[in-house]
Design an enzyme around this catalytic site. Structure first.
Site, PDB file in Angstrom:
ATOM      1  N   ASP A 175       7.209  19.322 -13.709  1.00 43.14           N
ATOM      2  CA  ASP A 175       7.017  20.285 -13.759  1.00 43.14           C
ATOM      3  C   ASP A 175       5.396  20.428 -12.085  1.00 43.14           C
ATOM      4  O   ASP A 175       4.901  19.385 -12.936  1.00 43.14           O
ATOM      5  CB  ASP A 175       7.805  21.328 -13.901  1.00 43.14           C
ATOM      6  CG  ASP A 175       6.419  22.957 -14.128  1.00 43.14           C
ATOM      7  OD1 ASP A 175       8.288  23.223 -13.719  1.00 43.14           O
ATOM      8  OD2 ASP A 175       6.502  23.343 -13.071  1.00 43.14           O
ATOM      9  N   ASN A 183       1.555  27.851  -3.728  1.00 42.14           N
ATOM     10  CA  ASN A 183       1.786  29.037  -2.445  1.00 42.14           C
ATOM     11  C   ASN A 183       1.070  30.401  -2.803  1.00 42.14           C
ATOM     12  O   ASN A 183       0.989  30.342  -1.282  1.00 42.14           O
ATOM     13  CB  ASN A 183       3.220  29.316  -2.796  1.00 42.14           C
ATOM     14  CG  ASN A 183       4.463  28.361  -3.081  1.00 42.14           C
ATOM     15  OD1 ASN A 183       3.964  27.584  -1.841  1.00 42.14           O
ATOM     16  ND2 ASN A 183       5.173  27.614  -3.713  1.00 42.14           N
ATOM     17  N   ASP A 192       4.550  23.427   0.678  1.00 37.04           N
ATOM     18  CA  ASP A 192       5.711  22.003   0.806  1.00 37.04           C
ATOM     19  C   ASP A 192       4.986  20.997   0.996  1.00 37.04           C
ATOM     20  O   ASP A 192       5.450  19.751   0.280  1.00 37.04           O
ATOM     21  CB  ASP A 192       6.302  22.633   2.387  1.00 37.04           C
ATOM     22  CG  ASP A 192       7.333  23.611   2.213  1.00 37.04           C
ATOM     23  OD1 ASP A 192       7.828  24.329   1.051  1.00 37.04           O
ATOM     24  OD2 ASP A 192       7.541  24.639   2.972  1.00 37.04           O
ATOM     25  N   ASP A 218      10.124  23.714  -8.001  1.00 42.34           N
ATOM     26  CA  ASP A 218       8.758  22.708  -8.273  1.00 42.34           C
ATOM     27  C   ASP A 218       9.732  21.870  -9.431  1.00 42.34           C
ATOM     28  O   ASP A 218       8.383  20.887 -10.120  1.00 42.34           O
ATOM     29  CB  ASP A 218       7.549  23.414  -8.125  1.00 42.34           C
ATOM     30  CG  ASP A 218       7.431  23.878  -9.417  1.00 42.34           C
ATOM     31  OD1 ASP A 218       8.121  24.660 -10.193  1.00 42.34           O
ATOM     32  OD2 ASP A 218       6.080  23.503 -10.328  1.00 42.34           O
TER      33      ASP A 218
END
Length: 302
Positions: A175, A183, A192, A218
């Site tokens: 993770d 983000n 991304d 993620d």
């Protein structure tokens, strides 16, 4: 009344017509020698029509393949009917193409097998699209890691092998730390990019048999066949160290990447892959509770 079969003008018109067709077309007599072909077939073979007509497959194909081709033709004439198959061929220009061969026996006026007519249909583009669709159905479009459905398909196969042979495997749940913050502060494009760079790092450390999947957001899973928990721990720490070297830059800031991971191994009492996933998830929560940027192994010794 004139014999139209022997009419040179009629034969020339037929030849001109089939020369306009893009697919290679050929006709062989009952002795498996070429008696007609079109321009596309000349280009496929790489020989002019004058060299093809009257020749056998031994005259136009590599020696190791000619015997196979001739046997297939003679079997078709003996059995009658049609023959259809897909294969990959090498054209005279060196290109490799996926094709379908359609062959059919034709008969004389007396009803005897008189030869074979055939056409070669180029399906290279179709096969390319089929492969792309198959890949899209199996992989995550952003990162190229396999998707959750494919993970279960492959992981269940590995679990069945484990139950059959007793050879254990290890599972990592990975993770990215503070991914939402990346983000929110640097933008989704940076997020991304973080995912893609993370996947590149993981893949660079994997063997062909390892199963690496993006399971959502993620979160990723990594199944390591035939790998002890100690070996999986070393791998996870190496990946974590390489991830820590990534400085993610965006127009409005930057961030150093880090990851947390939970690790466990398969146990004899496990009834399915989800038993192992649950233990790895517990270990991941422990890694996050410990401050993130850490790898924790579940105490799952038998």
């Amino acid at each position: 009344m004139r014999d139209e079969q022997a009419d040179p003008d009629m034969l020339r018109r037929i030849q001109n017509a089939i020369d306009m067709l893009p697919s290679p077309i050929f006709i062989k007599d009952a002795d498996c020698r070429y008696m007609a072909c079109n321009r596309a077939f000349e280009q496929y073979i790489g020989l002019p029509r004058a060299r093809i007509i009257g020749a056998s497959v031994h005259d136009v194909a590599p020696a190791e393949l000619a015997a196979i081709y001739e046997k297939a033709d003679r079997d078709l004439i003996a059995d009658g009917g049609t023959q259809t198959y897909e294969t990959s061929v090498r054209y005279a220009d060196g290109s490799h193409r996926d094709v379908i061969f359609y062959k059919s026996v034709f008969h004389s006026a007396e009803g005897n097998p008189d030869g074979i007519s055939g056409v070669i249909l180029d399906i290279t583009e179709r096969k390319r699209l089929e492969n792309e669709l198959s890949k899209a159905a199996r992989e995550d479009f952003l990162t190229g890691a396999v998707n959750l459905r494919t993970f279960y398909e492959l992981a269940n196969q590995e679990f069945s092998r484990f139950k059959r042979t007793g050879e254990a495997f290890s599972l990592l749940v990975l993770d990215l730390d503070h991914f939402k913050r990346i983000n929110d502060t640097l933008g989704h494009e940076a997020g991304d990019d973080a995912l893609r760079q993370f996947v590149q790092i993981v893949r660079a450390n994997l063997r062909e048999q390892d199963i690496f999947a993006r399971t959502g957001g993620d979160e990723f899973r990594l199944l390591l066949p035939g790998t002890a928990q100690s070996g999986a721990l070393l791998l996870a720490e190496r990946i974590r160290d390489e991830v820590n070297r990534v400085n993610l830059c965006a127009p409005n800031g930057s961030a150093i990447l880090s990851m947390s991971a939970g690790l466990c191994r398969s146990l004899p009492d496990d009834t399915g892959i989800d038993d192992i996933v649950r233990r790895a998830d517990v270990a991941l929560y422990q890694a996050k509770a410990a401050g993130r940027n850490a790898v924790k192994a579940h105490p799952c010794e038998a």
